[in-house]
Design an enzyme around this catalytic site. Structure first.
Site, short mmCIF file in Angstrom:
data_model
loop_
_atom_site.label_atom_id
_atom_site.label_comp_id
_atom_site.label_asym_id
_atom_site.label_seq_id
_atom_site.Cartn_x
_atom_site.Cartn_y
_atom_site.Cartn_z
N ASN A 132 -45.68 -7.42 -26.39
CA ASN A 132 -46.16 -7.79 -27.56
C ASN A 132 -47.32 -8.88 -27.73
O ASN A 132 -48.17 -9.04 -28.68
CB ASN A 132 -44.83 -8.27 -28.29
CG ASN A 132 -43.97 -7.32 -28.79
OD1 ASN A 132 -44.43 -6.04 -28.92
ND2 ASN A 132 -42.81 -7.60 -28.92
N GLU A 238 -38.19 -9.22 -33.81
CA GLU A 238 -39.61 -9.76 -33.93
C GLU A 238 -40.45 -9.61 -32.97
O GLU A 238 -39.95 -9.21 -31.62
CB GLU A 238 -39.56 -11.21 -34.22
CG GLU A 238 -38.63 -11.79 -35.26
CD GLU A 238 -39.14 -11.27 -36.68
OE1 GLU A 238 -40.23 -10.70 -36.90
OE2 GLU A 238 -38.46 -11.51 -37.64
N CYS A 239 -41.58 -9.06 -33.38
CA CYS A 239 -42.77 -8.59 -32.34
C CYS A 239 -43.48 -9.83 -31.86
O CYS A 239 -44.37 -9.70 -30.91
CB CYS A 239 -43.60 -7.47 -32.95
SG CYS A 239 -44.57 -8.23 -34.17
N GLY A 240 -43.05 -10.95 -32.53
CA GLY A 240 -44.00 -12.03 -32.07
C GLY A 240 -45.06 -12.63 -33.07
O GLY A 240 -45.46 -13.67 -33.21
#
Length: 244
Positions: A132, A238-240
């Site tokens: 990510n 969350e992907c960041g």
């Protein structure tokens, strides 16, 4: 609510900054999504940008914001691993809504990344976070810097996950103001907006997907699964992009 200057806000003591954001958020909470967008475009610094993953409900925020700022840059971080349906959906919405699409990618190609690191998404939480960072976080940071962003619109909603349940309408992230116009919308409001304006969900919605990201870390929703469990093997939500 007067014009906001990020430099002046950052110069405040932490407690004063928190109080200032809390005060404006209290007012924004009572506004409609359209009013929040209008307020941000009037009072928050340029350049305004809008990020989109072109996921399940993407058409809502894309129409909502571009109705008031037709030429706003729309940032897509393309990992190279999106579903074919997603790429076609991007083309469709770009044409239908006349989007000013700005695509940012990792500096290393997907094939080269696999040669260098292997399949990072199969290497647990640490591998997923590195993936990510390479494919989403760094390209987004570069996009914000390249476009000179001062205000960042995004389509997150509190209902989507526990990690988003307490997000405010307005915050500061990655050195810019971040505004979430539909943060308090529920699934019914999303459906009503799409229906009212003749817009579609992502094509994979009809196949049982509640959230859509990369092909290798997105699962169709099965009985007993939460939306959060359909992404990143349930290890992360969350992907960041929307953290930090």
């Amino acid at each position: 609510m007067s014009d906001w200057d990020l430099g002046e806000l950052n110069a405040l003591e932490k407690a004063q900054q928190t109080a200032a954001l809390a005060a404006v958020n209290q007012q924004l909470e009572s506004q409609t999504a359209e009013q929040r967008v209008a307020w941000a475009l009037e009072h928050l610094p340029e350049q305004a940008v809008l990020s989109s993953s072109f996921g399940i409900q993407a058409a809502v925020s894309l129409r909502l914001v571009t109705r008031q700022r037709p030429d706003i840059p729309v940032i897509l971080t393309d990992t190279g691993y999106l579903f074919p349906e997603t790429y076609r959906f991007i083309d469709e919405l770009t044409e239908t809504l006349g989007l000013n699409l700005q695509i940012f990618r990792a500096t290393t190609s997907p094939a080269w990344q696999e040669a260098r690191y292997g399949k990072l998404w199969e290497q647990g939480v640490e591998g997923i976070e590195r993936y990510n960072q390479l494919n989403k976080v760094e390209p987004m940071n570069r996009a914000l810097a390249t476009l000179g962003a001062g205000t960042w619109f995004a389509g997150l909603r509190r209902e989507q996950s526990g990690s988003r349940a307490h997000l405010p309408v307005l915050a500061i992230q990655r050195g810019v103001f971040k505004l979430l116009p539909i943060i308090d919308w529920d699934n019914r409001q999303v459906y009503q907006y799409l229906t009212r304006h003749g817009l579609s969900y992502h094509p994979l919605w009809e196949q049982g997907y509640l959230s859509v990201g990369d092909t290798h870390t997105t699962r169709k929703c099965e009985p007993g699964m939460s939306e959060e469990e359909t992404r990143f093997f349930g290890l992360k939500r969350e992907c960041g992009l929307h953290e930090g």
